[in-house]
Design an enzyme around this catalytic site. Structure first.
Site, PDB file in Angstrom:
ATOM      1  N   SER A  80      44.913  60.138  80.446  1.00  9.82           N
ATOM      2  CA  SER A  80      46.318  60.099  80.047  1.00  9.82           C
ATOM      3  C   SER A  80      46.444  59.778  78.565  1.00  9.82           C
ATOM      4  O   SER A  80      45.611  59.057  78.004  1.00  9.82           O
ATOM      5  CB  SER A  80      47.021  59.014  80.861  1.00  9.82           C
ATOM      6  OG  SER A  80      48.265  58.707  80.301  1.00  9.82           O
ATOM      7  N   TYR A 140      47.536  50.057  84.137  1.00 14.96           N
ATOM      8  CA  TYR A 140      47.265  51.467  84.440  1.00 14.96           C
ATOM      9  C   TYR A 140      46.426  52.089  83.322  1.00 14.96           C
ATOM     10  O   TYR A 140      45.385  52.717  83.574  1.00 14.96           O
ATOM     11  CB  TYR A 140      48.591  52.224  84.611  1.00 14.96           C
ATOM     12  CG  TYR A 140      48.442  53.728  84.638  1.00 14.96           C
ATOM     13  CD1 TYR A 140      47.873  54.369  85.736  1.00 14.96           C
ATOM     14  CD2 TYR A 140      48.868  54.514  83.559  1.00 14.96           C
ATOM     15  CE1 TYR A 140      47.741  55.755  85.758  1.00 14.96           C
ATOM     16  CE2 TYR A 140      48.737  55.892  83.573  1.00 14.96           C
ATOM     17  CZ  TYR A 140      48.169  56.511  84.673  1.00 14.96           C
ATOM     18  OH  TYR A 140      48.030  57.873  84.690  1.00 14.96           O
ATOM     19  N   LYS A 171      42.467  53.772  83.156  1.00 11.81           N
ATOM     20  CA  LYS A 171      42.108  55.106  82.637  1.00 11.81           C
ATOM     21  C   LYS A 171      41.030  54.978  81.561  1.00 11.81           C
ATOM     22  O   LYS A 171      40.064  55.742  81.510  1.00 11.81           O
ATOM     23  CB  LYS A 171      43.351  55.812  82.064  1.00 11.81           C
ATOM     24  CG  LYS A 171      44.354  56.243  83.117  1.00 11.81           C
ATOM     25  CD  LYS A 171      43.811  57.391  83.962  1.00 11.81           C
ATOM     26  CE  LYS A 171      44.676  57.689  85.151  1.00 11.81           C
ATOM     27  NZ  LYS A 171      44.056  58.572  86.134  1.00 11.81           N
TER      28      LYS A 171
HETATM   29  P1  NAD Z   1      50.068  62.239  92.443  1.00  9.46           P
HETATM   30  O1  NAD Z   1      50.350  60.866  92.946  1.00  9.46           O
HETATM   31  O2  NAD Z   1      51.001  63.336  92.828  1.00  9.46           O
HETATM   32  O3  NAD Z   1      48.592  62.687  92.860  1.00  9.46           O
HETATM   33  C1  NAD Z   1      47.556  61.761  93.082  1.00  9.46           C
HETATM   34  C2  NAD Z   1      46.979  62.047  94.446  1.00  9.46           C
HETATM   35  O4  NAD Z   1      45.946  61.095  94.714  1.00  9.46           O
HETATM   36  C3  NAD Z   1      48.016  61.923  95.569  1.00  9.46           C
HETATM   37  O5  NAD Z   1      48.014  63.077  96.365  1.00  9.46           O
HETATM   38  C4  NAD Z   1      47.557  60.696  96.342  1.00  9.46           C
HETATM   39  O6  NAD Z   1      47.860  60.791  97.729  1.00  9.46           O
HETATM   40  C5  NAD Z   1      46.071  60.693  96.067  1.00  9.46           C
HETATM   41  N1  NAD Z   1      45.466  59.371  96.222  1.00  9.46           N
HETATM   42  C6  NAD Z   1      45.946  58.177  95.806  1.00  9.46           C
HETATM   43  N2  NAD Z   1      45.108  57.195  96.184  1.00  9.46           N
HETATM   44  C7  NAD Z   1      44.060  57.789  96.821  1.00  9.46           C
HETATM   45  C8  NAD Z   1      42.896  57.303  97.445  1.00  9.46           C
HETATM   46  N3  NAD Z   1      42.624  55.987  97.490  1.00  9.46           N
HETATM   47  N4  NAD Z   1      42.043  58.181  98.008  1.00  9.46           N
HETATM   48  C9  NAD Z   1      42.326  59.517  97.990  1.00  9.46           C
HETATM   49  N5  NAD Z   1      43.427  60.028  97.421  1.00  9.46           N
HETATM   50  C10 NAD Z   1      44.282  59.180  96.856  1.00  9.46           C
HETATM   51  O7  NAD Z   1      49.944  62.143  90.866  1.00  9.46           O
HETATM   52  P2  NAD Z   1      49.771  63.283  89.772  1.00  9.46           P
HETATM   53  O8  NAD Z   1      50.951  63.234  88.900  1.00  9.46           O
HETATM   54  O9  NAD Z   1      49.363  64.547  90.391  1.00  9.46           O
HETATM   55  O10 NAD Z   1      48.563  62.662  88.949  1.00  9.46           O
HETATM   56  C11 NAD Z   1      47.216  63.062  89.146  1.00  9.46           C
HETATM   57  C12 NAD Z   1      46.331  62.283  88.204  1.00  9.46           C
HETATM   58  O11 NAD Z   1      46.766  62.516  86.866  1.00  9.46           O
HETATM   59  C13 NAD Z   1      46.381  60.764  88.399  1.00  9.46           C
HETATM   60  O12 NAD Z   1      45.079  60.262  88.226  1.00  9.46           O
HETATM   61  C14 NAD Z   1      47.280  60.293  87.286  1.00  9.46           C
HETATM   62  O13 NAD Z   1      46.983  58.976  86.878  1.00  9.46           O
HETATM   63  C15 NAD Z   1      46.964  61.295  86.198  1.00  9.46           C
HETATM   64  N6  NAD Z   1      48.053  61.455  85.216  1.00  9.46           N
HETATM   65  C16 NAD Z   1      49.299  61.818  85.652  1.00  9.46           C
HETATM   66  C17 NAD Z   1      50.343  61.933  84.736  1.00  9.46           C
HETATM   67  C18 NAD Z   1      51.737  62.292  85.184  1.00  9.46           C
HETATM   68  O14 NAD Z   1      52.681  62.062  84.434  1.00  9.46           O
HETATM   69  N7  NAD Z   1      51.942  62.867  86.356  1.00  9.46           N
HETATM   70  C19 NAD Z   1      50.108  61.685  83.381  1.00  9.46           C
HETATM   71  C20 NAD Z   1      48.823  61.345  82.972  1.00  9.46           C
HETATM   72  C21 NAD Z   1      47.801  61.230  83.906  1.00  9.46           C
END
Ligand code: NAD
Ligand code: UDP
Length: 330
Positions: free
Chosen positions: A125, A149, A153
């Site tokens: 991120s 958080y 990361k």
């Molecule tokens: P999201 O919550 O939609 O997807 C994350 C997925 O991980 C979910 O489907 C959740 O059920 C699954 N998950 C959570 N804990 C788990 C576990 N213990 N075991 C297995 N699965 C598990 O989020 P997203 O927006 O798709 O984000 C995906 C990744 O990108 C994350 O790591 C997030 O930190 C990173 N990210 C997201 C953003 C954003 O703004 N959306 C920005 C920067 C980084």
């Protein structure tokens, strides 16, 4: 054609990346525990691509199951999305965030090492830059966490870097996402978080669908052209295609890339762009600054262009239209 494991594959970014990978001729295998998503996403992905991907229900901290999945499905590379992502929740419960985000990465790398899978793309991120001294921020900028958080990361990136330095043969890539918004243009997959969302677009969508009151605009006295904070919003399909590009451009050791557009948009500009693109008015009100927010965050995108041959192409209007299409259908 490669066989790619997507941890967190039924989540927002994972599901769109599954579509982009399938459309590029690869085979996505999704793993999730549905902490923040629904199994039905698999059929929605299948309806877009013509074939539902394989789904494994498992926890990212379960190293033995991960190793079995890597072996049984003959996985060539892993894209690691699974994790917890709500900044405020990470302040309230840092142990849970370190457990899932860092514990999950440790389990995954252990399973990869055991089975000989050496290619990993990790969802990092822009938060790893903290409050950058210079903008747009490039990958050489100093990193620093401003909340738990972000600390998780950064810890994951540091672990990847340590591992790459300790053994030859690893290809470990951190993709530093800026602000992903939008949805697949079909309107059948999008951002559908469980519970109360924390990000601007899902909150705006709750406002316009009557599920909450006016949108609070956090701060109108920043040193920006209209006083509201500026972010680098990127269409989730551009982001998804960035993962395909990273998978198709193998390298060695540890590398980090920004995935953004290089263009900043203020909160007010995004709200007005949404109204213009959809014709739907956004009720809004002024609110104090949100603690921990930086005034401006914009990506330098040259490294991804040069080394991955990828750049974002979709506009703010497309991000708004596609996010609205998904929200209004669901
Ligand atoms: P999201 O919550 O939609 O997807 C994350 C997925 O991980 C979910 O489907 C959740 O059920 C699954 N998950 C959570 N804990 C788990 C576990 N213990 N075991 C297995 N699965 C598990 O989020 P997203 O927006 O798709 O984000 C995906 C990744 O990108 C994350 O790591 C997030 O930190 C990173 N990210 C997201 C953003 C954003 O703004 N959306 C920005 C920067 C980084
Ligand atoms: N924001 C806002 N109202 C909200 C949610 C967010 O004004 O209800 C602003 C927030 O202050 C920030 C921008 O929108 O300037 C993007 O916030 P988001 O949480 O989506 O992403 P991040 O803070 O991670 O960049």
């Amino acid at each position: 054609m490669a066989r790619i494991l997507l941890t967190g594959g039924t989540g927002f970014i994972g599901s769109h990346t599954a579509v982009a990978l399938a459309e590029a001729g690869h085979v996505p295998v999704l793993l999730d525990n549905f902490a923040n998503s629904e199994p039905s996403v698999v059929e929605a992905v299948g309806a877009i691509t013509g074939a539902s991907p394989t789904l494994v229900e498992a926890d990212i901290r379960d190293r033995d199951t991960l190793a079995a999945v890597l072996r049984d499905h003959k996985i060539d590379a892993v894209v690691h999305f699974a994790g917890l992502k709500a900044v405020a929740q990470s302040v309230a419960d840092p142990v849970a965030y370190w457990d899932v985000n860092v514990g999950g990465m440790i389990a995954l790398l252990g399973a990869m090492r055991e089975t000989g899978c050496r290619r990993l793309i990790f969802s990092s991120s822009a938060t790893v830059y903290g409050e950058p001294a210079a903008l747009p921020v490039d990958e050489t900028a100093p990193t620093g966490a401003i909340n738990p958080y972000g600390a998780t990361k950064l810890a994951c990136e540091q672990l990847m870097e340590n591992l790459a330095a300790s053994e030859a043969g690893w290809d470990l890539v951190a993709l530093r996402y800026f602000n992903p918004v939008g949805a697949h243009p079909s309107g059948s997959i999008g951002e559908a978080p469980r519970g109360s969302p924390n990000n601007l677009m899902p909150i705006l969508l709750e406002t316009v669908t009557g599920r909450r009151g006016p949108l609070s605009i956090f701060g109108d006295d920043y040193d920006t052209p209209d006083g509201t904070a500026v972010r680098d919003y990127i269409h989730v399909m551009d982001l998804a295609e960035g993962h395909v590009a990273a998978l198709e451009a193998p390298g060695e050791g540890f590398r980090a890339f920004n995935l953004g557009t290089g263009r900043g948009t203020s909160v007010l500009e995004l709200v007005r762009a949404f109204e213009q693109a959809t014709g739907v008015p956004v009720p809004r009100e002024k609110a104090p600054r949100r603690p921990g927010d930086v005034p401006v965050l914009e990506a330098a995108v040259g490294k991804a262009e040069r080394e991955l041959g990828w750049r974002a192409t979709r506009s703010i209007a497309e991000m708004c239209r596609d996010a609205w299409r998904f929200a209004s259908r669901n």
